[in-house]
Design a protein around this motif. Structure first.
Motif, short mmCIF file in Angstrom:
data_model
loop_
_atom_site.label_atom_id
_atom_site.label_comp_id
_atom_site.label_asym_id
_atom_site.label_seq_id
_atom_site.Cartn_x
_atom_site.Cartn_y
_atom_site.Cartn_z
N ASP A 86 37.21 32.38 36.14
CA ASP A 86 36.09 31.55 36.57
C ASP A 86 35.01 32.35 37.29
OD1 ASP A 86 37.56 29.08 35.86
OD2 ASP A 86 38.91 29.82 37.43
N TRP A 87 35.43 33.50 37.83
CA TRP A 87 34.47 34.31 38.59
C TRP A 87 34.77 35.78 38.36
CZ3 TRP A 87 34.46 34.67 44.71
CH2 TRP A 87 33.40 35.50 45.11
N ILE A 88 33.73 36.54 37.99
CA ILE A 88 33.87 37.99 37.79
C ILE A 88 33.04 38.69 38.87
CG2 ILE A 88 33.42 39.92 36.22
CD1 ILE A 88 33.39 37.79 33.91
N SER A 114 31.17 30.58 33.58
CA SER A 114 31.83 31.40 34.61
C SER A 114 30.72 32.12 35.40
CB SER A 114 32.76 32.42 33.96
OG SER A 114 32.04 33.27 33.09
N VAL A 115 31.05 32.46 36.66
CA VAL A 115 30.04 33.11 37.51
C VAL A 115 30.28 34.62 37.49
CG1 VAL A 115 29.22 33.33 39.89
CG2 VAL A 115 29.84 31.09 38.99
N VAL A 116 29.19 35.39 37.49
CA VAL A 116 29.28 36.84 37.65
C VAL A 116 28.52 37.19 38.91
CG1 VAL A 116 28.80 39.10 36.62
CG2 VAL A 116 29.23 37.13 35.13
N SER A 117 29.14 38.03 39.76
CA SER A 117 28.39 38.45 40.94
C SER A 117 28.53 39.95 41.12
CB SER A 117 28.88 37.71 42.19
OG SER A 117 30.14 38.18 42.56
N PHE A 136 23.28 34.42 31.40
CA PHE A 136 23.76 35.37 32.39
C PHE A 136 22.97 35.23 33.69
CE2 PHE A 136 24.21 39.39 34.58
CZ PHE A 136 25.54 39.71 34.38
N ARG A 137 21.64 35.12 33.56
CA ARG A 137 20.79 34.98 34.76
C ARG A 137 21.15 33.72 35.55
NH1 ARG A 137 15.43 36.93 34.65
NH2 ARG A 137 15.12 38.55 33.15
N ARG A 138 21.47 32.64 34.80
CA ARG A 138 21.80 31.39 35.48
C ARG A 138 23.12 31.49 36.24
NH1 ARG A 138 19.67 28.99 30.84
NH2 ARG A 138 21.71 28.75 29.86
N ASP A 139 24.02 32.29 35.69
CA ASP A 139 25.37 32.37 36.28
C ASP A 139 25.53 33.55 37.24
OD1 ASP A 139 26.07 30.19 34.77
OD2 ASP A 139 26.91 31.37 33.11
N PHE A 140 24.44 34.24 37.52
CA PHE A 140 24.56 35.50 38.27
C PHE A 140 24.09 35.36 39.72
CE2 PHE A 140 23.16 39.63 39.78
CZ PHE A 140 24.23 40.44 39.43
N LEU A 141 24.81 36.02 40.62
CA LEU A 141 24.38 36.09 42.02
C LEU A 141 24.94 37.36 42.66
CD1 LEU A 141 27.05 34.55 43.85
CD2 LEU A 141 26.20 32.86 42.30
N ILE A 142 24.55 37.60 43.88
CA ILE A 142 25.09 38.75 44.61
C ILE A 142 26.04 38.24 45.69
CG2 ILE A 142 24.52 40.58 46.27
CD1 ILE A 142 21.93 41.05 44.65
N THR A 143 27.25 38.83 45.72
CA THR A 143 28.18 38.54 46.82
C THR A 143 28.49 39.89 47.46
OG1 THR A 143 29.97 38.64 45.20
CG2 THR A 143 29.28 36.45 45.93
#
Ligand code: NAD
Length: 777
Positions: A86-88, A114-117, A136-143
């Motif tokens: 669910d999260w990469i 799924s989220v990619v950070s 990809f842009r919609r599911d992407f963030l920085i952690t």
């Protein structure tokens, strides 16, 4: 969306630590790295990283068995594993081109939605998603996790223009509740909050020390306790983080910061430091850093670098008139008319003005900035809290006298503080110049907020009782280091009287405090004083009073829920053993460590541990296995290095709860207390079937084996002999006559009083008080 499975790509320092922390939260995680170039095992890099995690100290895993939740793999053969998660989290090298290439490879295989950070420290989100698919842009963030991921509480989170708000919210919520992080929302700017301010602060503090000719010890003494970095100061902190990391962060910050950023003017390469790095003096992980322990010649000698020559010399504890005169008064420190006062002025003015100039550029509010510096750099107070300590008007004058522009936010405050308490609520000054309430995340209950909003129900010198709402009373220790004494026992007595049968105004009791450590046990200083002047009746009364108080809590007609975090040792551990339920912060370190000071647990600790071993379904039948189990834990003074380990050692019961986020601990404990109060019956008094002298002989044989192997000292034999006597039921016990709880407590007391009179024990207590370490006599 729910996070049930995760993947981490990059099994270096950060990636492996993040994977371990997913496992700590019970989440299965795939850990991928590039395929190994040599050998048969193509996943050797990730597999090796897991092995390294198991050996690392402090441990990244809260329990070694968590390693089983981490599946190693490589980016060529195992990409398909990403389809289930669910999260990469991406934690590979800090290089935008390499990261972009990886994203293009994982995008087609990952699950829809799924989220990619990225764990990037410095690359803007806009740069990272450039050229990637819309999905990809919609599911992407920085952690952005901090090192080490298990222990550092800060998580900076950044969404981009295209990021789905629900993805951002779901990850923030997961990191808060399941990973226990303090989640701080940041803008997409270089270094986010903590590194942006932290790196500037370190550079400024080093520059000023060099320019004003201060030693590293002097600089750390000023930045340490007075400014609120008590454990390390600034040079000690760089030693911890690694000197070699600093030039990398500096380089990438310089590449991305705005052209007029004050960091550019502050940035300076110091030849002494560059040479230290080149020679391998990279800090604690290397041969040493600004400080080192020199073992040459046998003895360990603490040394420090001379900043002007680059040579090590014996470290000296500085005695600074400014620090001792000012005490807690930060303004007095900065006003002190010598070069140490000048140092304080220079570092405070520049660092705090820099931080104040960055809101709202890096975050929407001063609250986020303060939280970032507290949780990410271990500052006791954030920059705006520090400015409040100085006074905003005074601080503006300081900026002027130091020749620095007064930040607009400080100008706008016009002498008002950044924080105030209004109607019992904490408020902060917004960028619009108005006060707004500091909002806690949903479900967070902080004792500090309760304390701001109300007066204690009752208090004495060592404890306070607070109304935490819905009929739940909370006892807070307030003694120095939360050491336990007669006043704390009196507070329990008061709580028991107030709550009565639990059917009136009060229903339940929670035992909690917000100190770093729940309690390190009885007040040893007081005990030693009593020992030295032979106040035997008083000592016996303290033991008996504690037993009475703990037993009264255990058998009270209302539920008692304890909510510890940090160290819970000796008597602090025994409180937990007597509670109906423990809701422990995941970072709770419990242990019955009395043997280390030549004593045995005598506030019911031996008895409770015996009961737990007897009740454990894994303990073989018959009296001896339970006795041997309790004997082993107590005689070796075992300390659990997490709440999960405490369950193994039976300090916690299977049904006790674990809360990952410290800020949620009190709310969880209160909810449990109310749940128990709905239908509560206190535990019955227990009896124990114990073998008496026969069992004791068996344990003593075991002890003699230890002594022969050199593992037990002569006084260990005396102390553990007494422990064996208590746990086997004393001289008169045999298996036909059950021993009552009262008899057990009398045995604990008698053994304690005998031990306390021995010179071996007095020497141990004295040694512990002077050195902080156990004496092996
Ligand atoms: P590291 O050098 O310890 O690990 C990087 C890992 O990436 C290595 O295991 C390497 O084998 C792997 N790797 C290299 N090229 C790769 C590729 N093409 N594809 C996949 N994997 C590749 O680095 P680190 O310190 O763990 O940093 C990782 C990320 O976390 C960076 O973005 C860094 O800025 C960030 N970060 C680091 C820290 C820190 O204190 N070290 C703190 C916060 C964030």
């Amino acid at each position: 969306m729910q996070i049930k499975r995760a993947a981490v790509i990059g099994s270096g320092v950060m990636g492996s630590g993040i994977a371990a922390h997913f496992a700590n939260a019970g989440i299965p995680v795939v850990l991928l790295d590039i395929p190994a170039k040599e050998g048969d095992d193509r996943s050797a890099i990730a597999r090796g990283a897991i092995q390294k995690l198991l050996k690392a100290d402090p441990a990244p895993f809260m329990h070694p068995k968590n390693a089983k939740l981490v599946t190693p793999g490589n980016l060529e053969d195992d990409l398909a594993l990403l389809a289930d998660v669910d999260w990469i989290v991406e934690a590979i090298v800090e290089n935008p081109a390499v990261k972009a290439d990886l994203y293009r490879r994982i995008d087609p295989v990952r699950k829809d939605g799924s989220v990619v950070s990225s764990n990037t420290s410095t690359i803007p989100l806009g740069v990272l998603v450039d050229g990637q698919s819309d999905a990809f842009r919609r599911d992407f963030l920085i952690t952005h996790f901090f090192n080490p991921p298990r222990y550092m509480r800060l998580l900076e989170i950044v969404g981009g223009a295209a990021t789905r708000p629900d993805a951002l919210a779901a990850i923030a919520d997961f990191c808060d509740r399941s990973l226990g992080k303090g989640v701080v929302h940041c803008k997409d700017t270089p270094g986010f909050i903590a590194n942006r301010i932290g790196v500037y602060w370190i550079q400024t503090a080093i520059n000023a020390a060099v320019d004003l000719g201060l030693t590293v010890e002097e600089a750390d003494a000023i930045v340490g306790r007075p400014m609120g970095i008590p454990k390390t100061g600034v040079f000690g902190l760089v030693d911890l983080v690694g000197l070699d990391l600093m030039p990398h962060i500096a380089k990438s910050l310089l590449a991305t910061l705005p052209g007029n950023d004050p960091y550019r003017a502050a940035f300076r390469e110091h030849a002494v430091i560059a040479k230290m790095i080149a020679d391998g003096y990279t800090g604690r992980k290397g041969k040493g850093g600004f400080y080192r322990l020199n073992r040459a010649g046998g003895a360990k000698v603490k040394e420090a670098i001379d900043l002007s020559t680059g040579e090590y010399r014996r470290s000296e504890k500085p005695r600074l008139e400014s620090v001792s005169t000012a005490g807690r008064d930060l303004r007095a420190l900065a006003e002190f008319p010598d070069r140490t006062g000048q140092y304080a002025r220079r570092v405070l003015a520049r660092t705090l003005a820099y931080a104040a100039s960055l809101v709202p550029e890096i975050a929407d509010s001063v609250v986020a900035v303060d939280e970032g510096m507290r949780l990410g750099y271990n500052w006791k107070q954030g920059p705006f809290e520090l400015i409040d300590r100085l006074g905003t008007g005074w601080f503006a004058d300081l900026c002027r006298s130091e020749g620095i522009p007064v930040p607009p936010l400080v100008e706008q405050a016009a002498g008002r503080p950044f924080y105030r308490v209004e109607d019992g609520k904490l408020q902060h000054l917004t960028t619009a110049g108005l006060y707004d309430t500091v909002v806690r995340p949903d479900g967070v209950l902080l004792l500090s907020d309760v304390k701001r909003a109300s007066k204690p129900v009752w208090k004495n010198g060592s404890a306070s009782l607070w109304d935490i709402g819905d009929g739940v009373l909370c006892v807070e220790f307030t003694s120095k280091m939360n050491a336990l004494d007669g006043d704390i026992m009196a507070a329990y007595g008061k709580a028991i009287r107030l709550i009565g049968d639990g059917k009136g105004e009060w229903k339940a009791l929670v035992v909690h405090n917000e100190s770093d450590n729940f309690s390190v046990g009885a007040n040893l200083g007081l005990a030693l004083f009593a020992l030295n002047v032979g106040l035997w009746p008083q000592i016996e009364e303290l033991v008996e009073g504690g037993q009475r108080a703990y037993r009264a809590l255990k058998h009270a007609p209302f539920p008692v829920v304890a909510a510890p975090s940090g160290l819970a040792l000796g008597g602090g551990c025994e409180i937990l053993l007597h509670s109906d339920h423990v809701q422990a912060h995941a970072e709770t370190y419990m242990g019955l460590v009395e043997v280390g000071v030549g004593l045995i647990p005598a506030w019911g600790g031996c008895t409770e541990m015996l009961a737990r071993h007897a009740a454990n379904p894994k303990t073989p039948k018959g009296p001896m296995p339970a006795i041997a189990g309790a004997f082993e834990t107590i005689s070796l003074a075992k300390v659990a290095k997490s709440a999960a380990e405490a369950k193994d050692l039976l300090y916690l019961r299977p049904g006790d709860g674990i809360t990952m986020n410290r800020d949620r601990l009190l709310a969880d404990a209160k909810a449990k207390a109310l749940e128990l109060a709905a239908n509560y019956t206190p535990p019955e008094k227990a009896t124990y079937t114990l073998p008496g002298p026969n069992g004791r002989t068996a344990l003593e044989l075991f002890l003699e084996g230890f002594a022969l192997q050199g593992k037990a000292t002569p006084h260990d034999m005396v102390v553990c002999g007494k422990l064996a006597e208590v746990l086997t039921g004393g001289a008169k016990a045999d298996v036909t006559q059950p021993v009552t709880e009262d008899q057990m407590l009398a045995l604990e007391r008698a053994a304690f009083m005998e031990l306390v009179r021995t010179t071996g024990t007095i020497d141990r207590v004295e040694h512990m008080l002077t050195t902080g370490k156990p004496l092996r006599n």
